[in-house]
Motif scaffolding. Structure first.
Motif, PDB file in Angstrom:
ATOM      1  N   SER A 329      39.835  24.492  -8.341  1.00 25.56           N
ATOM      2  CA  SER A 329      39.041  23.104  -8.297  1.00 25.56           C
ATOM      3  C   SER A 329      38.075  23.442  -6.540  1.00 25.56           C
ATOM      4  N   GLN A 330      38.761  24.339  -6.632  1.00 22.59           N
ATOM      5  CA  GLN A 330      37.257  25.443  -5.954  1.00 22.59           C
ATOM      6  C   GLN A 330      36.581  25.706  -5.746  1.00 22.59           C
ATOM      7  N   PHE A 331      37.053  26.370  -7.315  1.00 25.46           N
ATOM      8  CA  PHE A 331      35.497  26.796  -7.883  1.00 25.46           C
ATOM      9  C   PHE A 331      34.719  25.959  -8.509  1.00 25.46           C
ATOM     10  N   ALA A 332      35.311  24.841  -8.687  1.00 24.37           N
ATOM     11  CA  ALA A 332      34.327  23.356  -9.089  1.00 24.37           C
ATOM     12  C   ALA A 332      33.535  22.653  -8.528  1.00 24.37           C
ATOM     13  N   ALA A 333      34.559  22.554  -7.461  1.00 21.99           N
ATOM     14  CA  ALA A 333      33.798  22.239  -5.797  1.00 21.99           C
ATOM     15  C   ALA A 333      32.191  23.000  -5.371  1.00 21.99           C
ATOM     16  N   GLY A 334      32.373  24.534  -5.783  1.00 18.75           N
ATOM     17  CA  GLY A 334      31.327  24.679  -5.395  1.00 18.75           C
ATOM     18  C   GLY A 334      30.048  24.666  -6.568  1.00 18.75           C
ATOM     19  N   LYS A 335      30.521  24.836  -7.413  1.00 16.66           N
ATOM     20  CA  LYS A 335      29.520  24.920  -8.776  1.00 16.66           C
ATOM     21  C   LYS A 335      28.920  23.239  -9.199  1.00 16.66           C
ATOM     22  N   MET A 336      30.018  21.773  -8.443  1.00 14.24           N
ATOM     23  CA  MET A 336      29.673  21.022  -7.859  1.00 14.24           C
ATOM     24  C   MET A 336      28.222  20.913  -7.179  1.00 14.24           C
ATOM     25  N   GLN A 337      28.446  21.476  -5.935  1.00 19.45           N
ATOM     26  CA  GLN A 337      27.957  21.473  -5.131  1.00 19.45           C
ATOM     27  C   GLN A 337      26.522  22.111  -4.984  1.00 19.45           C
ATOM     28  N   ALA A 338      26.596  23.213  -6.326  1.00 20.91           N
ATOM     29  CA  ALA A 338      25.018  23.712  -6.677  1.00 20.91           C
ATOM     30  C   ALA A 338      24.097  22.937  -7.703  1.00 20.91           C
ATOM     31  N   ALA A 339      25.460  21.833  -8.428  1.00 18.63           N
ATOM     32  CA  ALA A 339      24.212  21.021  -9.462  1.00 18.63           C
ATOM     33  C   ALA A 339      23.667  19.829  -8.720  1.00 18.63           C
ATOM     34  N   VAL A 340      24.394  19.802  -7.281  1.00 15.88           N
ATOM     35  CA  VAL A 340      23.862  18.397  -6.941  1.00 15.88           C
ATOM     36  C   VAL A 340      22.759  19.497  -5.343  1.00 15.88           C
ATOM     37  N   ASP A 341      22.337  20.551  -5.105  1.00 19.45           N
ATOM     38  CA  ASP A 341      21.077  20.892  -4.311  1.00 19.45           C
ATOM     39  C   ASP A 341      20.231  21.356  -5.844  1.00 19.45           C
ATOM     40  N   ASP A 342      20.819  21.097  -6.757  1.00 20.36           N
ATOM     41  CA  ASP A 342      19.243  21.615  -8.065  1.00 20.36           C
ATOM     42  C   ASP A 342      19.001  20.275  -7.924  1.00 20.36           C
ATOM     43  N   ALA A 343      19.448  19.431  -8.207  1.00 21.18           N
ATOM     44  CA  ALA A 343      19.288  17.805  -8.045  1.00 21.18           C
ATOM     45  C   ALA A 343      18.000  17.466  -7.491  1.00 21.18           C
ATOM     46  N   GLY A 344      18.090  17.901  -6.042  1.00 19.40           N
ATOM     47  CA  GLY A 344      17.478  17.877  -4.532  1.00 19.40           C
ATOM     48  C   GLY A 344      18.130  17.059  -3.924  1.00 19.40           C
ATOM     49  N   ARG A 345      18.938  16.498  -3.977  1.00 16.46           N
ATOM     50  CA  ARG A 345      20.767  15.822  -3.279  1.00 16.46           C
ATOM     51  C   ARG A 345      21.229  16.507  -2.058  1.00 16.46           C
ATOM     52  N   THR A 346      20.936  17.371  -1.605  1.00 13.71           N
ATOM     53  CA  THR A 346      21.258  17.756  -0.854  1.00 13.71           C
ATOM     54  C   THR A 346      21.669  17.674   0.314  1.00 13.71           C
ATOM     55  N   GLY A 347      22.191  17.308   1.755  1.00  7.65           N
ATOM     56  CA  GLY A 347      22.424  16.169   2.444  1.00  7.65           C
ATOM     57  C   GLY A 347      23.325  14.668   2.197  1.00  7.65           C
ATOM     58  N   SER A 348      22.797  14.780   1.259  1.00  9.44           N
ATOM     59  CA  SER A 348      23.131  13.272   0.513  1.00  9.44           C
ATOM     60  C   SER A 348      24.971  13.292   0.392  1.00  9.44           C
ATOM     61  N   ILE A 349      24.613  14.630  -1.174  1.00  8.87           N
ATOM     62  CA  ILE A 349      25.840  14.311  -1.616  1.00  8.87           C
ATOM     63  C   ILE A 349      26.494  15.615  -1.155  1.00  8.87           C
ATOM     64  N   THR A 350      28.079  15.803  -0.389  1.00  6.02           N
ATOM     65  CA  THR A 350      28.459  16.854   0.032  1.00  6.02           C
ATOM     66  C   THR A 350      29.867  16.780  -0.681  1.00  6.02           C
ATOM     67  N   VAL A 351      29.853  17.838  -1.213  1.00  2.00           N
ATOM     68  CA  VAL A 351      31.532  18.931  -2.178  1.00  2.00           C
ATOM     69  C   VAL A 351      32.232  19.637  -1.503  1.00  2.00           C
ATOM     70  N   HIS A 352      32.865  19.055  -0.682  1.00  2.00           N
ATOM     71  CA  HIS A 352      33.643  20.442   0.810  1.00  2.00           C
ATOM     72  C   HIS A 352      34.296  21.081   0.307  1.00  2.00           C
ATOM     73  N   PRO A 353      34.069  22.699   0.619  1.00  2.98           N
ATOM     74  CA  PRO A 353      35.029  24.024   0.197  1.00  2.98           C
ATOM     75  C   PRO A 353      36.382  24.141   0.711  1.00  2.98           C
ATOM     76  N   PHE A 354      36.709  23.228   1.493  1.00  2.00           N
ATOM     77  CA  PHE A 354      37.938  23.513   1.813  1.00  2.00           C
ATOM     78  C   PHE A 354      39.335  22.487   1.781  1.00  2.00           C
ATOM     79  N   SER A 355      40.001  22.647   1.059  1.00  2.00           N
ATOM     80  CA  SER A 355      40.621  22.325   0.700  1.00  2.00           C
ATOM     81  C   SER A 355      41.988  21.412   2.093  1.00  2.00           C
ATOM     82  N   THR A 356      42.287  19.890   1.923  1.00  2.00           N
ATOM     83  CA  THR A 356      42.775  18.531   2.763  1.00  2.00           C
ATOM     84  C   THR A 356      44.327  19.203   2.375  1.00  2.00           C
ATOM     85  N   ASN A 357      45.008  20.201   1.560  1.00  6.90           N
ATOM     86  CA  ASN A 357      46.230  20.261   1.446  1.00  6.90           C
ATOM     87  C   ASN A 357      47.290  18.577   0.596  1.00  6.90           C
TER      88      ASN A 357
END
Length: 592
Positions: A329-357
């Motif tokens: 999930s940590q790696f998938a979250a990083g890839k998802m945030q990168a896809a958000v950034d590439d789509a120009g929606r940084t700040g609108s969609i945040t995929v947090h890098p930490f686990s809530t456990n």
């Protein structure tokens, strides 16, 4: 009467309580907020002038409550009194008429920063204002002596991390609402509170302290005196605090409910997820235990469309196998945030890098009609939506707000360090709790956290008169003590039906071990069945016709921990035939 049955002098006992002390610069909104009653009364006079007596009769409210409400409405300039042949009547003003149709009446408030100190005791987690407890440093603790006994209570691991929402609630004054915090990096200070027990009274403890803390203090003082005199069993039977009364289940509230709020099966979960995101008007928070690359790719266009409408989205995940090669999930979250950034929606969609456990699965979203939440078994960002899932749509603001404030706790950093997201969710949760409930049918509901799941099994054991059943994704060695033996006790005592369904074995319990377990309990009248079609991912327990618990908790494999109270989250609903309708639908779908 005190601890003693005879009239000798009572020996005082000092009890020390470990606490965390801190202070923060809170942003506080102060001023009058309008209640639902005041809004309804304003609506009533918008339809025609009426007297206080008429409105009291029509609303079934005391006349005094009606008059007090109209005094406040007149001060705001929204209502006036007019003299008629029928006497004095309340009528709406032009200013009031312009506001009556608003979802909430506008509050007359001001916002200002205020420093506030607080103390969190670490035995039960209750919170107090700065000077409500007498505090001392570890070096200043009183010393135990034969004629002046001292008891040191240990800290509970459950309360190593403070509950921010409880801190907010404790320090808010009348007509105050915390809307932000200037967070700091300073740690909370470790201190000790000191109270004195004389008989059954506790000096130095605020009256609003919880019953459980009082019980622990009195019990520890009683045991200290018992060790001193050797007469505990004889002398202290007059103590009035009973532990069983403290462990009563949490109270349910009347919450808005419709049969359509129960979400069953994979396709229905995907449609519900699409609807709640598409209807959002400003805010979405998603907590999925896992994130997978495939599902993140499939969901992202839906989230991007919401972001284009101005919706702010936060994505959280809870996979907790830290340091292992399977922390996907940590790696998938990083890839998802990168896809958000590439789509120009940084700040609108945040995929947090930490686990809530946390194993919880929750979606929150606002809409033009208010807030909704989805809670249950579905991993919204990892599921292929083909398994048999079960979730519940919540529409009751009080429950949704409470749930969001628990999520705020899961997003916190280390003790005393509150990140921006945790603060925002805690504040937002309180606002949701205070918002008006939607109209409609209501039934009793209550949220279930962590170890409360195990206690709910015992509640079902004692209350069921016809049947108990459960669905669990997995079955493990903990099933016997957690669910099967309590259900077996009810089978033997009242001859009820007991049925348990699972998808696969887990951990040390092999397929052969699972077969042995099934045979052993079948001989006693308890049915345990593996289900291969459809694939079970639902986590549901019910009893009789009207009680159904929907959760993230695997009833036949998980071992709930007191030290991780929000690792599992569910909802218990008491509605006519809700359990009966559910089990019939499951049996129709399953190959038994």
């Amino acid at each position: 009467m005190g601890f003693f049955d005879r009239g000798e002098e009572v020996t005082p006992v000092q009890v020390t309580i470990p606490v965390l002390r801190g202070s923060r610069r809170f942003i506080i909104e102060r001023g009058r907020r309008w209640s639902v009653i005041e809004h309804l009364l304003l609506d009533a006079v918008s339809r025609g002038a009426a007297s206080a007596a008429e409105l009291a009769e029509r609303s079934s409210l005391p006349r005094r409550v009606v008059v007090e409400a109209f005094i406040k409405l007149m001060r705001a300039g929204w209502v006036e009194i007019t003299a008629t042949s029928k006497g004095s009547l309340f009528q709406i003003t032009r200013s009031g008429a312009s506001r009556v149709d608003q979802e909430q009446l506008p509050s007359a408030t001001v916002t200002e920063p205020r420093w506030r100190a607080f103390t969190i005791e670490q035995v039960t987690g209750s919170v107090y204002r700065g000077r409500e407890l007498e505090l001392c440093h570890k070096n200043q603790l009183p010393v135990h002596a034969e004629d002046s006994p001292v008891v040191h209570l240990p800290a509970s691991p459950v309360h190593e991390l403070e509950d921010m929402s409880e801190v907010f609630t404790a320090i808010e004054g009348e007509d105050e609402l915390i809307v932000g915090v200037n967070r700091g990096a300073e740690k909370l200070a470790e201190r000790y509170a000191i109270v004195t027990v004389k008989g059954n009274s506790i000096e130095g403890l605020p009256a609003r302290a919880p019953a459980l803390l009082r019980h622990v203090i009195l019990q520890s003082a009683r045991e200290a005196l018992g060790r001193k005199t050797g007469e505990a069993s004889e002398k202290y039977n007059s103590i009035t605090v009973i532990k069983d009364s403290i462990e009563e289940p949490p109270k349910a509230i009347s919450a808005t409910y419709d049969q359509a709020d129960i979400i069953i099966d994979g396709d229905e979960h995907w449609r519900s997820f699409e609807r709640i995101i598409s209807a959002s008007s400003g805010r979405v928070i998603i907590h999925s235990t896992f994130i997978s690359d495939d599902r993140a790719t499939a969901v992202l266009p839906l989230l991007l469309r919401a972001a284009e409408r101005g919706v702010k989205i936060d994505i959280l995940w809870g996979q907790d196998d830290v340091g292992s090669s399977t922390r996907s999930s940590q790696f998938a979250a990083g890839k998802m945030q990168a896809a958000v950034d590439d789509a120009g929606r940084t700040g609108s969609i945040t995929v947090h890098p930490f686990s809530t456990n946390s194993h919880a699965k929750v979606v929150f979203a606002d809409s033009s009609k208010g807030w909704n939440a989805l809670i249950g078994s579905c991993n919204w960002l990892a599921s292929d939506y083909t398994s048999f899932e079960t979730s519940m749509r919540l529409r009751e603001p009080l429950l949704i707000g409470q749930l969001m404030r628990k999520l705020a706790g899961l997003t916190q950093g280390r003790p005393g360090v509150w990140n921006d997201l945790a603060i925002e969710l805690a504040v937002l949760g309180k606002r949701i709790m205070n918002s008006p409930a939607p109209r409609g049918r209501t039934v009793p509901m209550r949220l279930i956290y962590g170890a409360e799941h195990a206690r709910l099994v015992l509640e079902a054991r004692d209350a069921a008169s016809q049947r108990i059943f459960a669905l669990s994704h997995r079955i493990g060695i903990s099933a016997e003590s957690l669910a099967l033996l309590p259900a077996l006790a009810a089978v033997r005592e009242r001859e009820i039906e007991a049925s348990f369904f699972y998808g696969r074995t887990t951990g040390p319990l092999s397929g052969a071990g699972g077969a042995d377990l099934i045979r052993t309990f079948a001989e006693s009248g308890l049915e345990i069945k593996p289900i291969h079609r459809p694939r079970i991912h639902a986590k549901v327990m019910g009893w009789d016709d009207d009680h159904l618990a929907i959760s993230s908790f695997n009833w036949l494999s998980a071992d709930p921990s007191e030290a991780a109270p929000y690792r599992e989250i569910g909802i218990l609903v008491n509605a006519p035939r809700i359990a009966d309708n559910f089990i019939k639908r499951f049996e129709a779908a399953a190959v038994l």
